[in-house]
Structures are given as C-alpha cells and as structure tokens.
Design a protein around this motif. Structure first.
Motif, short mmCIF file in Angstrom:
data_model
loop_
_atom_site.label_atom_id
_atom_site.label_comp_id
_atom_site.label_asym_id
_atom_site.label_seq_id
_atom_site.Cartn_x
_atom_site.Cartn_y
_atom_site.Cartn_z
N PHE A 135 -1.87 7.23 -2.03
CA PHE A 135 -2.31 8.44 -1.35
C PHE A 135 -1.31 9.57 -1.57
O PHE A 135 -0.17 9.35 -1.99
N ASP A 136 -1.77 10.78 -1.30
CA ASP A 136 -0.90 11.96 -1.25
C ASP A 136 -0.98 12.56 0.14
O ASP A 136 -2.07 12.70 0.69
N GLN A 144 2.38 28.39 1.78
CA GLN A 144 3.15 27.38 1.04
C GLN A 144 2.44 26.03 1.11
O GLN A 144 1.88 25.66 2.14
N PHE A 145 2.51 25.31 -0.02
CA PHE A 145 1.87 24.00 -0.12
C PHE A 145 2.85 23.00 -0.71
O PHE A 145 3.61 23.32 -1.62
N ALA A 146 2.83 21.77 -0.19
CA ALA A 146 3.61 20.67 -0.76
C ALA A 146 2.79 19.40 -0.66
O ALA A 146 1.93 19.25 0.22
N SER A 147 3.06 18.49 -1.58
CA SER A 147 2.35 17.21 -1.60
C SER A 147 3.34 16.12 -1.99
O SER A 147 4.22 16.34 -2.84
N TRP A 148 3.21 14.96 -1.37
CA TRP A 148 4.08 13.83 -1.69
C TRP A 148 3.24 12.55 -1.64
O TRP A 148 2.45 12.37 -0.72
N GLY A 149 3.41 11.68 -2.61
CA GLY A 149 2.61 10.48 -2.70
C GLY A 149 3.37 9.21 -2.36
O GLY A 149 4.59 9.15 -2.48
N SER A 150 2.60 8.21 -1.97
CA SER A 150 3.16 6.89 -1.68
C SER A 150 2.03 5.87 -1.67
O SER A 150 0.90 6.19 -2.04
N PHE A 180 -0.44 -0.52 2.53
CA PHE A 180 -1.20 -1.75 2.41
C PHE A 180 -1.83 -2.10 3.76
O PHE A 180 -1.29 -1.77 4.80
N LEU A 181 -2.95 -2.78 3.71
CA LEU A 181 -3.54 -3.36 4.91
C LEU A 181 -2.94 -4.75 5.06
O LEU A 181 -3.02 -5.57 4.14
N VAL A 182 -2.33 -5.02 6.21
CA VAL A 182 -1.70 -6.32 6.43
C VAL A 182 -2.17 -6.92 7.75
O VAL A 182 -2.56 -6.20 8.67
N GLY A 183 -2.11 -8.26 7.82
CA GLY A 183 -2.34 -8.99 9.07
C GLY A 183 -3.75 -8.99 9.59
O GLY A 183 -4.69 -8.53 8.96
N GLN A 184 -3.86 -9.57 10.78
CA GLN A 184 -5.11 -9.62 11.53
C GLN A 184 -4.79 -9.29 12.97
O GLN A 184 -4.01 -10.01 13.58
N PRO A 185 -5.28 -8.23 13.55
CA PRO A 185 -6.15 -7.26 12.91
C PRO A 185 -5.39 -6.48 11.84
O PRO A 185 -4.18 -6.31 11.92
N GLN A 186 -6.12 -5.98 10.86
CA GLN A 186 -5.49 -5.27 9.76
C GLN A 186 -4.91 -3.93 10.24
O GLN A 186 -5.56 -3.19 10.98
N VAL A 187 -3.68 -3.67 9.81
CA VAL A 187 -2.99 -2.41 10.12
C VAL A 187 -2.35 -1.89 8.84
O VAL A 187 -2.14 -2.64 7.88
N TRP A 188 -2.04 -0.60 8.80
CA TRP A 188 -1.42 0.03 7.64
C TRP A 188 0.09 -0.12 7.70
O TRP A 188 0.72 0.28 8.68
N ARG A 189 0.68 -0.69 6.62
CA ARG A 189 2.12 -0.84 6.53
C ARG A 189 2.56 -0.69 5.08
O ARG A 189 1.75 -0.75 4.16
N THR A 190 3.88 -0.55 4.87
CA THR A 190 4.41 -0.51 3.52
C THR A 190 4.49 -1.93 2.96
O THR A 190 4.32 -2.92 3.69
N GLU A 191 4.77 -2.02 1.67
CA GLU A 191 4.75 -3.30 0.96
C GLU A 191 5.68 -4.32 1.63
O GLU A 191 6.80 -4.00 2.02
N THR A 212 11.33 9.49 3.74
CA THR A 212 10.32 8.46 3.98
C THR A 212 11.01 7.26 4.61
O THR A 212 11.99 6.76 4.07
N THR A 213 10.48 6.83 5.74
CA THR A 213 10.98 5.63 6.40
C THR A 213 9.89 4.58 6.32
O THR A 213 8.80 4.76 6.88
N ASP A 214 10.17 3.49 5.57
CA ASP A 214 9.13 2.48 5.39
C ASP A 214 8.99 1.62 6.65
O ASP A 214 9.70 1.81 7.63
N SER A 215 8.08 0.68 6.61
CA SER A 215 7.75 -0.12 7.79
C SER A 215 8.89 -1.02 8.24
O SER A 215 8.91 -1.47 9.38
N GLU A 216 9.85 -1.27 7.36
CA GLU A 216 10.99 -2.09 7.73
C GLU A 216 12.22 -1.26 8.09
O GLU A 216 13.30 -1.79 8.32
#
Length: 189
Positions: free
Chosen positions: A123-124, A132-138, A141-152, A174-178
């Motif tokens: 995604f971006d 002014q406009f800026a965009s950043w991508g990363s 992932f969908l993980v677990g049950q119930p599924q939630v959005w997290r980094t790798e 950027t601060t990842d899920s860990e």
C-alpha cells in the motif's frame, strides 16, 4: 521491460491520486472507513479489529490538524501496455488536533486483485497538507484469528503499524508491529 511499464503505471496512478486528493474525491472502489481518532484507539491485540494503520502528521515538529490522509492500493494483476492500472483508495480522513490519524480497512471489502498474496497487501499512504503532497509505501499482512493487520512475522498481540511523517524535516518514521523503528526521507510535491 515489464518493470518499465509498472513504473509508468505507478507514476500515472500517483498523479491521479494527487489530483483526486486535491479535488476531494476517492475511487469508487474505496469502501473502507478511515477516521481521525476522536478517542483513544486500541492499537494492540485482537480488539484492533480492522485498524490498518495509525500515525502522526507534523510540519517542522508541530502537529498538523486537518491533513488529508488516505491509503491507496494498486492492482497486482498484469495489464497490457496502454491500459489503466486499477487502483483502490480509502476515503480520505483529516488528522485530529494532535495530528493523529487512524485508517481502518475491512479486508473483506478489498478485491483479491490488490493482494500480493492471500494475506499480504502492498500500500501507499498518501498525505496532503494544503497544496503539498507526500506518499510512502509499505506492506501489511493479515495475521491470526480473528485476522488483524500487522507487519511481517508479527502476532495478533503485537501493535498496529505506526507511520508518521514530518513535512518539515521530510522524514518518515515507521514503527513496525514489533516496535522496531526506521527513519527515512521522503519527497514532498
């Protein structure tokens, strides 16, 4: 040669997103909800539900109220030369008085052609402050049950990704899920 076509298609999609955000529109496919956090947002564990991404928008260290934030996806399907690459956008949200935003995306509303794999989504994050406009991508992932959005390699109990941009220093943190942080520079247009 395919890489050149993808770069061209990505550039066209980026220009379209800038024009769309400046005009205040979103693509017809973007049915996800985005909202500036009016109250504290649960950012870890299974109660995050469809919380996709959070962060803070600043300019020169000062928090920016009213910045327009949205998430854009670009189709992973091959397209023929000259065809328009399908995109999917969340509805833009404005940052709150503390410069904070929260984007929620129900994975069930995203067409399959936008997933890189069954549970992987590139995604971006698109941000507009005035002209002014800026965009950043990363990637999330969908993980677990119930599924939630997290980094790798993260688990349900970990936190949602935080992506914070400072338009003054042109740095994205950027601060990842860990809890690992990266600091990089971005371009402001």
């Amino acid at each position: 040669m395919l890489g050149g076509h993808l770069r061209t298609a990505r550039t066209v999609a980026l220009i379209s997103a800038v024009l769309c955000l400046a005009a205040g529109c979103a693509s017809a496919g973007g049915a996800a909800s985005s909202a500036a956090p009016s109250r504290p947002v649960v950012t870890a564990g299974p109660k995050t539900h469809d919380l996709f991404l959070t962060g803070t928008i600043r300019r020169g260290g000062h928090r920016v109220r009213g910045a327009r934030v949205s998430v854009e996806l670009v189709s992973t399907e091959d397209v023929k030369n000259g065809q328009v690459v399908p995109t999917w956008d969340t509805h833009p949200v404005k940052t709150d008085a503390n410069g904070r935003y929260a984007v929620r995306i129900d994975p069930d509303v995203i067409p399959g052609k936008f997933f890189e794999d069954v549970d992987m989504l590139n995604f971006d994050l698109d941000v507009v402050i005035g002209k002014q406009f800026a965009s950043w991508g990363s990637t999330l992932f969908l993980v677990g049950q119930p599924q939630v959005w997290r980094t790798e390699e993260a688990r349900v109990g970990d936190t949602v990704m935080d992506m914070s941009l400072d338009f003054g220093s042109r740095r994205v943190t950027t601060t990842d899920s860990e809890g690992h942080k990266t600091h990089e520079r971005f371009l402001v247009m």
